[in-house]
Design a protein around this motif. Structure first.
Motif, PDB file in Angstrom:
ATOM      1  N   GLY A 181       0.804  -1.213   0.000  1.00 51.51           N
ATOM      2  CA  GLY A 181       0.000   0.000   0.000  1.00 51.51           C
ATOM      3  C   GLY A 181       0.836   1.262   0.000  1.00 51.51           C
ATOM      4  O   GLY A 181       2.007   1.272  -0.384  1.00 51.51           O
ATOM      5  N   GLY A 182       0.213   2.342   0.446  1.00 56.59           N
ATOM      6  CA  GLY A 182       0.872   3.638   0.463  1.00 56.59           C
ATOM      7  C   GLY A 182       0.615   4.461  -0.783  1.00 56.59           C
ATOM      8  O   GLY A 182       1.169   5.547  -0.940  1.00 56.59           O
ATOM      9  N   GLN A 183      -0.244   3.956  -1.683  1.00 52.13           N
ATOM     10  CA  GLN A 183      -0.553   4.690  -2.918  1.00 52.13           C
ATOM     11  C   GLN A 183      -2.025   5.084  -2.992  1.00 52.13           C
ATOM     12  O   GLN A 183      -2.599   5.206  -4.078  1.00 52.13           O
ATOM     13  N   GLY A 184      -2.653   5.282  -1.830  1.00 57.35           N
ATOM     14  CA  GLY A 184      -4.028   5.761  -1.828  1.00 57.35           C
ATOM     15  C   GLY A 184      -5.052   4.798  -1.271  1.00 57.35           C
ATOM     16  O   GLY A 184      -6.168   5.189  -0.943  1.00 57.35           O
ATOM     17  N   GLU A 185      -4.682   3.504  -1.168  1.00 52.42           N
ATOM     18  CA  GLU A 185      -5.585   2.533  -0.582  1.00 52.42           C
ATOM     19  C   GLU A 185      -4.850   1.838   0.565  1.00 52.42           C
ATOM     20  O   GLU A 185      -3.630   1.779   0.585  1.00 52.42           O
ATOM     21  N   GLY A 186      -5.606   1.304   1.518  1.00 50.30           N
ATOM     22  CA  GLY A 186      -4.957   0.605   2.623  1.00 50.30           C
ATOM     23  C   GLY A 186      -5.945   0.063   3.629  1.00 50.30           C
ATOM     24  O   GLY A 186      -7.160   0.182   3.463  1.00 50.30           O
ATOM     25  N   ALA A 187      -5.388  -0.539   4.675  1.00 53.17           N
ATOM     26  CA  ALA A 187      -6.192  -1.108   5.749  1.00 53.17           C
ATOM     27  C   ALA A 187      -6.225  -0.146   6.927  1.00 53.17           C
ATOM     28  O   ALA A 187      -5.456   0.804   7.005  1.00 53.17           O
ATOM     29  N   CYS A 188      -7.148  -0.408   7.853  1.00 50.45           N
ATOM     30  CA  CYS A 188      -7.233   0.406   9.052  1.00 50.45           C
ATOM     31  C   CYS A 188      -7.784  -0.475  10.167  1.00 50.45           C
ATOM     32  O   CYS A 188      -8.047  -1.664   9.971  1.00 50.45           O
TER      33      CYS A 188
END
Length: 243
Positions: A181-188
């Protein structure tokens, strides 16, 4: 560089920012039939992945004394299968300070059916995957910090990042961690324990389990998943996955 104190575990709670960030609603269980919701009192707090008929892979930091495991649904409030378990085993080397060895395996009290398309185990990765490999992440978490938890499962796609590259942002990354990730999408938060999956020659493979990331669930820096290949023998010894 992001300091270690900015790390946030992705488990749901009072201060959680819970959801796959910048994802979209899943419209069919066929997208991730291995997806599990871990619950207490009807509240979702972590994810997991079915790896055989009686075992769910998750993250150790999700462990509780008991858990209701919900499977076979896109809406965590409307389970097709709900199984109560008190058998949540963590990797013996788990370190809550460094978040290393963040692996957990839940043993279900009975086997799930093998003829239901809504629930299907995912193959556990037994090899490394290179930087840039596209992966799928799924979970029930908030879209942004402080938002509401969606009823419907979310999906997003991220690229894997190798350890040396990830250490430019996070110096604490170990060989047991897979960055992506790190390009606009990810987990939380709330996505903790859920799947990081890669499609390898037509077969979905469970590369990692959602573990930690930046405080505030920023999608501008990588997040980390516990890398299953690194402890494959331990997973084998504590489940019924085939060699």
């Amino acid at each position: 560089m992001i300091a270690a104190f900015a790390i946030l575990l992705f488990v749901a709670g009072a201060n959680a920012d819970n959801r796959i960030v910048n994802g979209e609603e899943v419209t069919s269980t066929s997208v991730a039939p291995w997806q599990a919701s871990l619950q207490q009192g009807g509240s979702h707090f972590c994810g997991g992945s079915l790896i055989d008929a009686t075992h769910v892979m998750s993250a150790c930091h999700c462990r509780k004394s008991f858990v209701n495991v919900v499977l076979g649904t896109l809406q965590y409030k409307n389970p097709k299968y709900e199984l109560y378990s008190t058998d949540f085993k963590c990797h013996p080397s788990y370190n809550s300070r460094t978040i290393d060895y963040d692996y957990g395996i839940i043993t279900l009290p009975e086997a799930l059916p093998s003829n239901d398309a809504d629930v299907s185990p995912i193959t556990v990765a037994n090899k490394e995957y290179s930087e840039g490999t596209n992966a799928q992440i799924t979970g029930w978490g908030r879209l942004t910090g402080g938002g509401v938890i969606p009823d419907t499962l979310q999906v997003a796609y991220v690229n894997l990042i190798d350890r040396s590259t990830c250490q430019d942002t996070w110096t604490i990354v170990t060989e047991r961690m897979q960055c992506a990730g790190g390009q606009g999408e990810g987990a939380c938060n709330g996505d903790s324990g859920g799947p990081l999956a890669v499609k390898d020659n037509g077969v979905w493979v469970l590369v990692g389990n959602t573990s930690w990331g930046a405080s505030g669930c920023s999608t501008g820096v990588p997040s980390a998943w516990s890398k299953n290949f690194a402890v494959y023998s331990w997973i084998q010894a504590n489940s019924n996955i085939s060699v």
